[in-house]
Design a protein around this motif. Structure first.
Motif, mmCIF file in Angstrom:
data_model
loop_
_atom_site.group_PDB
_atom_site.id
_atom_site.type_symbol
_atom_site.label_atom_id
_atom_site.label_comp_id
_atom_site.label_asym_id
_atom_site.label_seq_id
_atom_site.Cartn_x
_atom_site.Cartn_y
_atom_site.Cartn_z
ATOM 1 N N THR A 433 0.597 9.690 6.895
ATOM 2 C CA THR A 433 0.526 8.330 7.440
ATOM 3 C C THR A 433 -0.905 7.816 7.519
ATOM 4 O O THR A 433 -1.177 6.658 7.160
ATOM 5 N N SER A 434 -1.834 8.622 7.981
ATOM 6 C CA SER A 434 -3.214 8.153 8.135
ATOM 7 C C SER A 434 -3.810 7.733 6.799
ATOM 8 O O SER A 434 -4.478 6.694 6.700
ATOM 9 N N GLN A 435 -3.567 8.507 5.760
ATOM 10 C CA GLN A 435 -4.070 8.147 4.436
ATOM 11 C C GLN A 435 -3.360 6.913 3.901
ATOM 12 O O GLN A 435 -3.988 6.016 3.318
ATOM 13 N N ALA A 436 -2.037 6.864 4.090
ATOM 14 C CA ALA A 436 -1.264 5.733 3.573
ATOM 15 C C ALA A 436 -1.661 4.421 4.233
ATOM 16 O O ALA A 436 -1.738 3.376 3.569
ATOM 17 N N LEU A 437 -1.926 4.447 5.537
ATOM 18 C CA LEU A 437 -2.323 3.215 6.218
ATOM 19 C C LEU A 437 -3.646 2.690 5.690
ATOM 20 O O LEU A 437 -3.852 1.475 5.574
ATOM 21 N N GLY A 438 -4.559 3.592 5.373
ATOM 22 C CA GLY A 438 -5.816 3.146 4.777
ATOM 23 C C GLY A 438 -5.611 2.515 3.418
ATOM 24 O O GLY A 438 -6.228 1.492 3.084
ATOM 25 N N LEU A 439 -4.717 3.105 2.614
ATOM 26 C CA LEU A 439 -4.454 2.558 1.288
ATOM 27 C C LEU A 439 -3.699 1.237 1.349
ATOM 28 O O LEU A 439 -3.837 0.398 0.455
ATOM 29 N N ALA A 440 -2.893 1.044 2.397
ATOM 30 C CA ALA A 440 -2.127 -0.198 2.514
ATOM 31 C C ALA A 440 -3.040 -1.414 2.479
ATOM 32 O O ALA A 440 -2.673 -2.467 1.932
ATOM 33 N N ARG A 441 -4.237 -1.294 3.034
ATOM 34 C CA ARG A 441 -5.181 -2.421 3.043
ATOM 35 C C ARG A 441 -5.725 -2.719 1.652
ATOM 36 O O ARG A 441 -6.247 -3.805 1.409
ATOM 37 N N ARG A 442 -5.628 -1.750 0.761
ATOM 38 C CA ARG A 442 -6.179 -1.935 -0.587
ATOM 39 C C ARG A 442 -5.145 -2.495 -1.564
ATOM 40 O O ARG A 442 -5.504 -2.864 -2.683
ATOM 41 N N LEU A 443 -3.890 -2.535 -1.159
ATOM 42 C CA LEU A 443 -2.849 -3.020 -2.053
ATOM 43 C C LEU A 443 -2.708 -4.533 -1.957
ATOM 44 O O LEU A 443 -2.691 -5.099 -0.864
#
Length: 494
Positions: A433-443
């Motif tokens: 989750t922590s990694q995915a939330l960071g990537l969500a901002r880049r999508l």
């Protein structure tokens, strides 16, 4: 209608200024069961005169100050009553099976429940006011003319042309009618002629709700009726859900009058599987986001991005998972993937696959249609395709149960692939989750879920940028589209 549940086929009628109107246009359509190809009903389109009468009624209902005021509380009660009727309607669920092809196991949770929740949210919004109220005070302002104060007054935009698609008619109609009624607008509804029996049943449920005449009007038709609505200067807002191509045409039709337009269009949404994601647990939900509603969903996550080192493992697991997916008639309780809406749409979907294979793509895994399905049904196998990221099948919305599996070499590469289309509607990330939330901002996406997200929230908007549309549907952002803000400013006395 003959079938497992045998629902009554509703009369396809228009509604103009509070009166039911039999369509009398020159063009007619036949509603067919996507699972069998059997004819269910024949109906005509509304004539140009009937479309004109509906527009005139909506305009009068909004402009006539002599009519009794339909209060926010009354509007809220009407929306709750419509939600009650939809929730209790067994006919609605049966028509979703036979008119749209929704598997019977999915009609309640996938079609009816979201629409009911949506209507109830708008019912509450009608009484609480949009975005915190219809009047919002601003702090004093010291300008060259002296000290002044201000307020923002939110007023309903006016007459709404609501144009809906066939895939999720209860929710799409609920979003548009819910927002229009909650805001105090008047509406002309034009539902897709595919799925028209479902739409007509929902309109029937409006009867007896004591709606003021002209507040909700309904016409039946296709491109000509849509063009008449979107190009008419009496329309203040066009709200459309459908294809990118039709959305572009609607923008062009409304350009001469600068009509406000909300477009909820297509997608080619990514399913980003991070390197550390547990493939065994997520392969089935990944596939479900490809084949749900036979892939006929604008937010379907049909581009599956997998770490190259685990690509083979994912494909092997996906092939095994597809073995348990039943492709068959919508009325069969064991069916997971039903038919697509029509024979023409089936040809469109299979055309994408055939062209991709001719261009060098390959089928990684598939679940074929069983031998016992009705010969006249519009069935498409669930397929996973290996193709180039820039190929047609990896770039265009197919609107069918076909996914493309794309390998990536790094997380940065995955983000590049995820953002590598002209669409920006919906995305999902699987992994820590922590990694995915960071990537969500880049999508580049109007909506991002992590590990499947959760239930559908009715208080947030749905939509995206690029070729996925303009504006938002649903929630406070969607409701705000049905208002115009007026700034009122005055000097402070003394």
């Amino acid at each position: 209608m003959e079938g497992l549940t045998g629902p009554r086929v509703p009369a396809v009628r228009g509604l103009v200024d509070g009166t039911w109107v039999v369509p009398d246009g020159d063009v007619s359509h036949v509603a067919t069961d996507p699972s069998t190809g059997a004819a269910l009903a024949e109906f005509a389109e509304s004539s140009p005169a009937q479309v004109e009468a509906a527009l005139a009624a909506a305009r009068r209902a909004f402009d006539d100050d002599s009519r009794p005021v339909w209060t926010p509380a009354e509007r809220g009660r009407a929306l709750h009553a419509l939600a009650d009727r939809m929730e209790a309607s067994a006919e609605l669920e049966a028509l979703l099976v036979h008119d749209v092809g929704t598997p019977v196991s999915q009609t309640r949770a996938g079609q009816v429940r979201p629409a009911v929740d949506c209507l109830r949210w708008f019912a509450e919004a009608a009484t609480r006011g949009p975005l915190g109220g219809r009047e919002r005070p601003l702090p004093p302002f010291a300008g060259p003319g002296g000290l002044s104060t201000s307020m923002i007054v939110r007023e309903p935009v006016g007459v709404v042309a609501a144009l809906t698609a066939y895939n999720y008619p209860p929710l799409l109609i609920a979003r548009k009618l819910g927002a229009a009624i909650a805001s105090g607008c008047t509406t002309v509804l034009l539902a897709s002629v595919q799925g028209q029996l479902v739409a007509s049943h929902i309109v029937e449920l409006l009867a007896g709700l004591d709606l003021p005449a002209g507040v909700v009007n309904v016409v039946i038709g296709t491109a000509d009726a849509g063009r008449a609505l979107s190009s008419d200067p009496r329309v203040d807002l066009v709200s459309f859900t459908g294809s990118e191509q039709v959305g572009a045409a609607i923008l062009a039709q409304g350009a001469p009058t600068l009509t406000k337009t909300v477009l909820e269009l297509g997608g080619k949404s990514p399913n980003l599987v991070l390197p550390d994601a547990p493939l065994e647990r997520l392969v089935e939900p990944v596939l479900a986001r490809v084949h749900s509603m036979a892939g006929q969903a604008c937010g379907a996550n049909t581009r599956i991005l997998v770490d190259r080192e685990r690509y083979g493992e994912f494909v092997e697991l996906a092939a095994k998972a597809l073995d348990s997916v039943v492709v068959g008639p919508a009325a069969d309780p064991s069916t997971v993937v039903g038919p697509v809406i029509s024979a023409g749409h089936r040809r469109r979907v299979t055309g994408f696959v055939e062209r991709s294979l001719a261009a060098g793509a390959s089928v990684l895994a598939a679940r074929e249609v069983g031998p016992g399905v009705p010969a006249g049904g519009h069935y498409v196998p669930v397929q996973l395709i290996e193709a180039r990221p820039d190929s047609e099948i990896a770039q265009e919305e197919i609107f069918g149960p076909v996914g493309v599996v794309l390998p990536y070499d790094s997380v940065d590469d995955a983000v590049r692939l995820a953002n590598g289309t002209r669409f920006a509607l919906n995305a999902n990330i699987w992994g820590p989750t922590s990694q995915a939330l960071g990537l969500a901002r880049r999508l580049r996406s109007g909506n991002v879920t992590v590990n499947g997200g959760g239930g559908m929230r009715q208080d947030v908007g749905w939509g995206g940028g690029g070729a996925s549309g303009l504006g938002r549907e649903g929630g406070d952002p969607g409701l705000a589209e049905y208002f115009e803000d007026k700034h009122v400013q005055w000097l402070v006395d003394g």
